[in-house]
Design an enzyme around this catalytic site. Structure first.
Site, PDB file in Angstrom:
ATOM      1  N   SER A   1     -33.905 -26.280  -3.151  1.00 36.80           N
ATOM      2  CA  SER A   1     -34.268 -26.186  -1.729  1.00 36.80           C
ATOM      3  C   SER A   1     -35.744 -26.452  -1.443  1.00 36.80           C
ATOM      4  CB  SER A   1     -33.902 -24.804  -1.183  1.00 36.80           C
ATOM      5  OG  SER A   1     -32.512 -24.678  -1.110  1.00 36.80           O
TER       6      SER A   1
ATOM      7  N   LYS B   1     -36.386 -29.381   0.697  1.00 34.55           N
ATOM      8  CA  LYS B   1     -36.166 -29.347   2.150  1.00 34.55           C
ATOM      9  C   LYS B   1     -37.481 -29.480   2.935  1.00 34.55           C
ATOM     10  CE  LYS B   1     -31.962 -26.647   1.411  1.00 34.55           C
ATOM     11  NZ  LYS B   1     -31.337 -25.311   1.446  1.00 34.55           N
TER      12      LYS B   1
ATOM     13  N   TYR C   1     -35.860 -17.548   3.101  1.00 36.04           N
ATOM     14  CA  TYR C   1     -34.625 -17.000   3.682  1.00 36.04           C
ATOM     15  C   TYR C   1     -34.841 -15.558   4.116  1.00 36.04           C
ATOM     16  CZ  TYR C   1     -33.569 -21.226   1.311  1.00 36.04           C
ATOM     17  OH  TYR C   1     -33.645 -22.512   0.896  1.00 36.04           O
TER      18      TYR C   1
ATOM     19  N   VAL D   1     -33.353 -22.431  -5.622  1.00 34.25           N
ATOM     20  CA  VAL D   1     -32.597 -21.639  -6.607  1.00 34.25           C
ATOM     21  C   VAL D   1     -32.815 -22.094  -8.048  1.00 34.25           C
ATOM     22  CG1 VAL D   1     -30.727 -20.681  -5.183  1.00 34.25           C
ATOM     23  CG2 VAL D   1     -30.484 -22.963  -6.161  1.00 34.25           C
TER      24      VAL D   1
HETATM   25  O1  DON Z   1     -26.934 -26.038  -1.516  1.00 35.17           O
HETATM   26  C1  DON Z   1     -27.204 -25.096  -2.255  1.00 35.17           C
HETATM   27  O2  DON Z   1     -26.757 -23.976  -2.075  1.00 35.17           O
HETATM   28  C2  DON Z   1     -28.176 -25.353  -3.388  1.00 35.17           C
HETATM   29  N1  DON Z   1     -28.090 -26.712  -3.806  1.00 35.17           N
HETATM   30  C3  DON Z   1     -29.608 -25.127  -2.963  1.00 35.17           C
HETATM   31  C4  DON Z   1     -29.870 -23.778  -2.428  1.00 35.17           C
HETATM   32  C5  DON Z   1     -31.249 -23.305  -2.649  1.00 35.17           C
HETATM   33  O3  DON Z   1     -32.044 -23.793  -3.414  1.00 35.17           O
HETATM   34  C6  DON Z   1     -31.562 -22.069  -1.906  1.00 35.17           C
HETATM   35  N2  DON Z   1     -32.835 -21.578  -2.293  1.00 35.17           N
HETATM   36  N3  DON Z   1     -33.206 -20.561  -2.707  1.00 35.17           N
END
Ligand code: DON
Length: 309
Positions: free
Chosen positions: A64, A67, A243, A261
């Protein structure tokens, strides 16, 4: 105040010794098998110093954190019109939550929760095949980092798709409100691939330089975004970048940050430096546990905070 080199080395040594490292993400095997003992940190200062400690040159899945860069590109493409389709408020919910979408007519709270980033991917898809949009994102990040070796990990992208039931649900749901202009499958193709970009702390800190320097690359002086836009992206990182852990990160660290993540965090000290940290173990909000602690310690040692006089 210590020298930055000394502060980074001290933080890295302290983090290496810790045993409470959080849990690595296991929703895809490529993340689940990463060694939780890894720790890297990088600082790239506006005056051109690159300071590294620990595993700062080892690529990891930025997830993420990407983003921030897709948001930057989408704002470049459609400007403030983006805010008709995505909000600018913290969600107070997990990154993959669906609950607010029904009440809020398919408009995601912010561009960093999954739903918001899928809309951003949909924006980047306009006039392109998914392959071209993915290429544009990768080339933008390579350009920002001044590093053409940055790649997309195709295996991670394939696993994201294979396990992405919740993201499919978010995309389909938003499509039902008319807030995706392309087929969910296509917007998700872009989304899964930008989440699968692999970068080291050094590369990530390099890519974040424009945000620490009023929208300009400090090495070349070239403008990436306006100063106002850089400030606004920083504001979104501060309020939404972690978040439902965003308030706590702002309270403890005091600088804009964006987590993923994979255990990476990009942190911005406006006017001073771009920081990247990586420790794969996550806390209860899905943010890097030791990465957050390391940035808190570093910010305190260096007296860095956007609230410092
Ligand atoms: O779409 C997802 O859930 C993961 N590819 C990325 C989520 C993420 O990195 C959230 N961050 N903490």
């Amino acid at each position: 105040m210590p020298e930055l080199e000394q502060a980074l080395a001290e933080v890295a040594a302290e983090m290496a010794a810790r045993t409470d490292r959080g849990e690595v993400a296991t929703y895809i095997p490529q993340l689940g098998k990463v060694d939780s003992k890894k720790f890297g940190i990088a600082a790239v200062t506006n005056d051109g110093r690159v300071i590294l400690a620990g595993d700062a040159d080892q690529p990891f899945s930025i997830q993420s954190v990407s983003k921030v860069f897709t948001l930057t590109l989408a704002l470049g493409k459609v400007g403030d019109a983006l805010w008709h389709r995505v909000g600018r408020e913290p969600s107070g919910n997990p990154f993959n939550s669906i609950v607010q979408l029904e009440h809020e007519n398919g408009i995601p709270r912010n561009p960093f929760i999954n739903a918001g980033a899928i809309v951003v991917s949909d924006v980047l898809l306009a006039g392109h095949q998914p392959r071209e949009a993915i290429g544009e994102i990768l080339r933008f990040i390579q350009f920002l980092a001044d590093d053409e070796t940055i790649i997309i990990d195709r295996e991670v992208a394939a696993s994201e798709r294979a396990t992405g039931y919740r993201n499919f649900a978010l995309a389909n749901y938003m499509k039902s409100f008319g807030n995706l202009h392309h087929e969910p499958e296509l917007a998700l193709g872009v989304y899964f691939h930008h989440c699968a970009i692999a970068m080291s702390c050094r590369q990530l800190a390099m890519a974040g330089r424009f945000l620490a320097n009023g929208g300009r690359n400090p090495a070349t002086g070239h403008s990436v975004v306006s100063a106002e836009r850089a400030r606004r992206i920083g504001a979104l990182m501060l309020t939404c970048g972690h978040y439902d852990g965003s308030g706590d990160f702002a309270f403890r660290v005091g600088i804009p940050g964006k987590s993923g993540v994979g255990g990476g965090i990009l942190g911005i000290v406006p006017g001073v430096a771009s920081l990247a940290v990586w420790s794969p173990g996550l806390n209860e909000n899905g943010n890097s546990k030791l990465g957050s602690i390391a940035l808190e310690k570093l910010a305190r040692m260096m007296n860095w905070s956007i609230f410092a006089p």
